[in-house]
Design a protein around this motif. Structure first.
Motif, mmCIF file in Angstrom:
data_model
loop_
_atom_site.group_PDB
_atom_site.id
_atom_site.type_symbol
_atom_site.label_atom_id
_atom_site.label_comp_id
_atom_site.label_asym_id
_atom_site.label_seq_id
_atom_site.Cartn_x
_atom_site.Cartn_y
_atom_site.Cartn_z
ATOM 1 N N ASP A 213 -24.383 -18.043 -17.606
ATOM 2 C CA ASP A 213 -24.282 -17.517 -18.973
ATOM 3 C C ASP A 213 -23.131 -18.118 -19.792
ATOM 4 O O ASP A 213 -22.657 -17.493 -20.723
ATOM 5 N N ALA A 214 -22.686 -19.331 -19.440
ATOM 6 C CA ALA A 214 -21.501 -19.882 -20.104
ATOM 7 C C ALA A 214 -21.761 -20.269 -21.560
ATOM 8 O O ALA A 214 -22.851 -20.721 -21.903
ATOM 9 N N ASN A 215 -20.753 -20.085 -22.402
ATOM 10 C CA ASN A 215 -20.736 -20.572 -23.799
ATOM 11 C C ASN A 215 -21.995 -20.225 -24.583
ATOM 12 O O ASN A 215 -22.568 -21.080 -25.258
ATOM 13 N N LEU A 216 -22.388 -18.976 -24.530
ATOM 14 C CA LEU A 216 -23.657 -18.614 -25.183
ATOM 15 C C LEU A 216 -23.603 -18.720 -26.704
ATOM 16 O O LEU A 216 -24.634 -18.765 -27.367
ATOM 17 N N ASP A 217 -22.373 -18.756 -27.281
ATOM 18 C CA ASP A 217 -22.296 -18.827 -28.745
ATOM 19 C C ASP A 217 -22.155 -20.262 -29.264
ATOM 20 O O ASP A 217 -21.952 -20.485 -30.455
ATOM 21 N N SER A 218 -22.278 -21.251 -28.369
ATOM 22 C CA SER A 218 -22.132 -22.644 -28.808
ATOM 23 C C SER A 218 -23.500 -23.277 -29.071
ATOM 24 O O SER A 218 -24.325 -23.402 -28.163
ATOM 25 N N ARG A 219 -23.700 -23.692 -30.322
ATOM 26 C CA ARG A 219 -24.983 -24.337 -30.672
ATOM 27 C C ARG A 219 -25.148 -25.653 -29.915
ATOM 28 O O ARG A 219 -26.234 -26.004 -29.484
ATOM 29 N N GLU A 220 -24.036 -26.388 -29.774
ATOM 30 C CA GLU A 220 -24.101 -27.696 -29.108
ATOM 31 C C GLU A 220 -24.530 -27.529 -27.658
ATOM 32 O O GLU A 220 -25.394 -28.238 -27.161
ATOM 33 N N GLU A 221 -23.903 -26.544 -26.976
ATOM 34 C CA GLU A 221 -24.249 -26.289 -25.565
ATOM 35 C C GLU A 221 -25.702 -25.844 -25.458
ATOM 36 O O GLU A 221 -26.436 -26.254 -24.561
ATOM 37 N N ALA A 222 -26.102 -24.963 -26.379
ATOM 38 C CA ALA A 222 -27.471 -24.437 -26.350
ATOM 39 C C ALA A 222 -28.470 -25.587 -26.495
ATOM 40 O O ALA A 222 -29.448 -25.693 -25.748
ATOM 41 N N LEU A 223 -28.176 -26.483 -27.441
ATOM 42 C CA LEU A 223 -29.090 -27.600 -27.687
ATOM 43 C C LEU A 223 -29.195 -28.495 -26.453
ATOM 44 O O LEU A 223 -30.284 -28.932 -26.066
ATOM 45 N N LYS A 224 -28.056 -28.724 -25.816
ATOM 46 C CA LYS A 224 -28.056 -29.560 -24.614
ATOM 47 C C LYS A 224 -28.944 -28.933 -23.528
ATOM 48 O O LYS A 224 -29.774 -29.596 -22.921
ATOM 49 N N LYS A 225 -28.770 -27.620 -23.328
ATOM 50 C CA LYS A 225 -29.547 -26.938 -22.286
ATOM 51 C C LYS A 225 -31.025 -26.881 -22.673
ATOM 52 O O LYS A 225 -31.905 -27.074 -21.842
ATOM 53 N N ILE A 226 -31.284 -26.631 -23.948
ATOM 54 C CA ILE A 226 -32.680 -26.533 -24.406
ATOM 55 C C ILE A 226 -33.387 -27.883 -24.226
ATOM 56 O O ILE A 226 -34.553 -27.943 -23.849
ATOM 57 N N ARG A 227 -32.630 -28.977 -24.472
ATOM 58 C CA ARG A 227 -33.258 -30.304 -24.389
ATOM 59 C C ARG A 227 -33.375 -30.835 -22.964
ATOM 60 O O ARG A 227 -33.910 -31.925 -22.750
ATOM 61 N N GLU A 228 -32.854 -30.067 -22.018
ATOM 62 C CA GLU A 228 -32.928 -30.528 -20.628
ATOM 63 C C GLU A 228 -34.378 -30.731 -20.190
ATOM 64 O O GLU A 228 -34.680 -31.555 -19.340
ATOM 65 N N TRP A 229 -35.255 -29.913 -20.749
ATOM 66 C CA TRP A 229 -36.689 -30.104 -20.487
ATOM 67 C C TRP A 229 -37.408 -30.100 -21.832
ATOM 68 O O TRP A 229 -37.289 -29.163 -22.600
ATOM 69 N N ASN A 230 -38.146 -31.182 -22.115
ATOM 70 C CA ASN A 230 -38.849 -31.278 -23.392
ATOM 71 C C ASN A 230 -40.358 -31.156 -23.203
ATOM 72 O O ASN A 230 -41.131 -31.863 -23.834
ATOM 73 N N TYR A 231 -40.741 -30.290 -22.286
ATOM 74 C CA TYR A 231 -42.160 -29.960 -22.069
ATOM 75 C C TYR A 231 -42.953 -31.134 -21.488
ATOM 76 O O TYR A 231 -44.164 -31.185 -21.622
ATOM 77 N N GLU A 232 -42.240 -32.048 -20.804
ATOM 78 C CA GLU A 232 -42.951 -33.125 -20.126
ATOM 79 C C GLU A 232 -43.682 -32.525 -18.930
ATOM 80 O O GLU A 232 -43.201 -31.589 -18.301
ATOM 81 N N GLU A 233 -44.822 -33.132 -18.607
ATOM 82 C CA GLU A 233 -45.612 -32.623 -17.488
ATOM 83 C C GLU A 233 -44.870 -32.803 -16.163
ATOM 84 O O GLU A 233 -44.996 -31.994 -15.246
ATOM 85 N N ASN A 234 -44.106 -33.907 -16.067
ATOM 86 C CA ASN A 234 -43.436 -34.185 -14.795
ATOM 87 C C ASN A 234 -41.929 -34.064 -14.904
ATOM 88 O O ASN A 234 -41.197 -34.806 -14.272
ATOM 89 N N GLY A 235 -41.456 -33.102 -15.736
ATOM 90 C CA GLY A 235 -40.010 -32.911 -15.880
ATOM 91 C C GLY A 235 -39.381 -32.579 -14.535
ATOM 92 O O GLY A 235 -40.030 -32.019 -13.658
ATOM 93 N N GLU A 236 -38.101 -32.930 -14.412
ATOM 94 C CA GLU A 236 -37.431 -32.720 -13.122
ATOM 95 C C GLU A 236 -36.871 -31.318 -12.962
ATOM 96 O O GLU A 236 -36.915 -30.728 -11.899
ATOM 97 N N LYS A 237 -36.301 -30.771 -14.071
ATOM 98 C CA LYS A 237 -35.661 -29.464 -13.993
ATOM 99 C C LYS A 237 -36.015 -28.657 -15.223
ATOM 100 O O LYS A 237 -35.903 -29.138 -16.351
ATOM 101 N N VAL A 238 -36.443 -27.428 -15.023
ATOM 102 C CA VAL A 238 -36.826 -26.559 -16.142
ATOM 103 C C VAL A 238 -35.891 -25.349 -16.147
ATOM 104 O O VAL A 238 -36.001 -24.463 -15.299
ATOM 105 N N PRO A 239 -34.930 -25.319 -17.104
ATOM 106 C CA PRO A 239 -33.964 -24.227 -17.096
ATOM 107 C C PRO A 239 -34.544 -22.904 -17.600
ATOM 108 O O PRO A 239 -35.318 -22.872 -18.556
ATOM 109 N N LEU A 240 -34.148 -21.806 -16.946
ATOM 110 C CA LEU A 240 -34.492 -20.447 -17.379
ATOM 111 C C LEU A 240 -33.188 -19.730 -17.693
ATOM 112 O O LEU A 240 -32.159 -20.034 -17.093
#
Ligand code: TPP
Ligand code: SF4
Length: 272
Positions: A213-240
């Motif tokens: 739950d680190a840095n939940l108020d940071s837009r930059e951090e959020a964007l980085k985590k959100i972009r970790e998986w871009n809905y590719e079929e064979n993505g390596e890691k899907v964050p929850l």
């Protein structure tokens, strides 16, 4: 029979991700007063969920779950209002409602059943289908790449952005509780397999992991985590988990604060 159960016959396919969402949601609200909750749905397989939960409910139109939920919240701000919507429902048919509900920080919780296609109509591609998806409307493969809806919601100023998985019921239950407790617009994107038309069970079982739950108020951090998986079929890691959470006055309170002397009815008359 538990107090939240109904007598409706469940018509989801055996193995459908919607079952996990139903169980997790009932667990998440089991200690709430059911009279203080209103649930709304769009149209689709996901939408049947309102038939299976014994609380105040409104079955709306395809793509229109969010405006119905926002109207209910405005008319009775004491209610906790939860909208169940599909990816076809709110990322195709009703995408402008999603953007604007986030932008105005409407105090509703959106549960986005993301099976990555229009399921009830037997498998047309949506805004989050994988590129090349072969379905009823794209027999030779979808020619477009998917959007990242959580990135879109961050850009739309949503104040609580999260993702869970229908196969991780404990995580989903906890995430739903946090989203419902959040004051303002909250989204829980729920990755769910459609076992009949796009079975992603194995992929999500293997590739999802839970964020801290680190840095939940940071837009930059959020964007980085959100972009970790871009809905590719064979993505390596899907964050929850929760990607972003900030506090901001919700829409109905801003409206009421500016108009202290008037009743809700007066305000609604001016708005309509
Ligand atoms: C305005 C309108 N357009 C199209 C339809 C036909 N329709 C009914 S359900 C559905 C698919 C719903 O897909 P989604 O929202 O992704 O939910 P799912 O079935 O996958 O849970 C469509 C296109 C409709 N009922 N109303
Ligand atoms: S068609 Fe897909 S989404 Fe609909 S009930 Fe069956 S498995 Fe679930």
């Amino acid at each position: 029979m538990n107090k939240l159960d109904t007598n409706y016959k469940n018509t989801w396919c055996p193995g459908c991700g919607n079952f996990g969402i139903l169980v997790a949601f009932k667990n998440a609200i089991k200690d709430e007063d059911p009279n203080n909750i209103a649930i709304v749905s769009g149209i689709g397989c996901h939408a049947k969920i309102v038939d299976y939960i014994n609380v105040n409910s409104f079955y709306s139109l395809h793509g229109r779950a969010l405006p119905a939920a926002e109207g209910i919240k405005l008319a009775n701000p004491d209610l906790k209002v939860i909208a169940f919507t599909g990816d076809g429902d709110s990322l195709d048919e009703g995408i402008s409602h999603l953007i604007h509900a986030a932008k105005r920080n409407s105090d509703i919780t959106v549960v986005l059943h993301n099976n990555r296609l229009f399921a009830l109509t037997t498998g047309q591609f949506t805004a989050v289908s994988v590129e090349g998806f072969k379905g009823k409307s794209t027999p030779t493969g979808a020619p477009e790449s998917p959007i990242n809806p959580l990135e879109l919601l961050l850009a739309s100023n949503a104040t609580f952005i999260s993702r869970s998985y229908s196969g991780n019921i404990k995580h989903l239950e906890e995430t739903l509780k946090r989203a419902i407790a959040h004051k303002g617009f909250s989204i829980v994107e729920v990755l769910e397999p459609c076992v009949s038309f796009f079975n992603t069970t194995e992929f999500y079982n293997n590739k999802t992991y839970v964020l801290d739950d680190a840095n939940l108020d940071s837009r930059e951090e959020a964007l980085k985590k959100i972009r970790e998986w871009n809905y590719e079929e064979n993505g390596e890691k899907v964050p929850l988990g929760v990607f972003y959470e900030v506090s901001k006055l919700p829409f109905y309170e801003r409206v009421l604060t500016n108009k202290k002397e008037e009743t809700v009815e007066d305000i609604l008359k001016e708005l309509i």
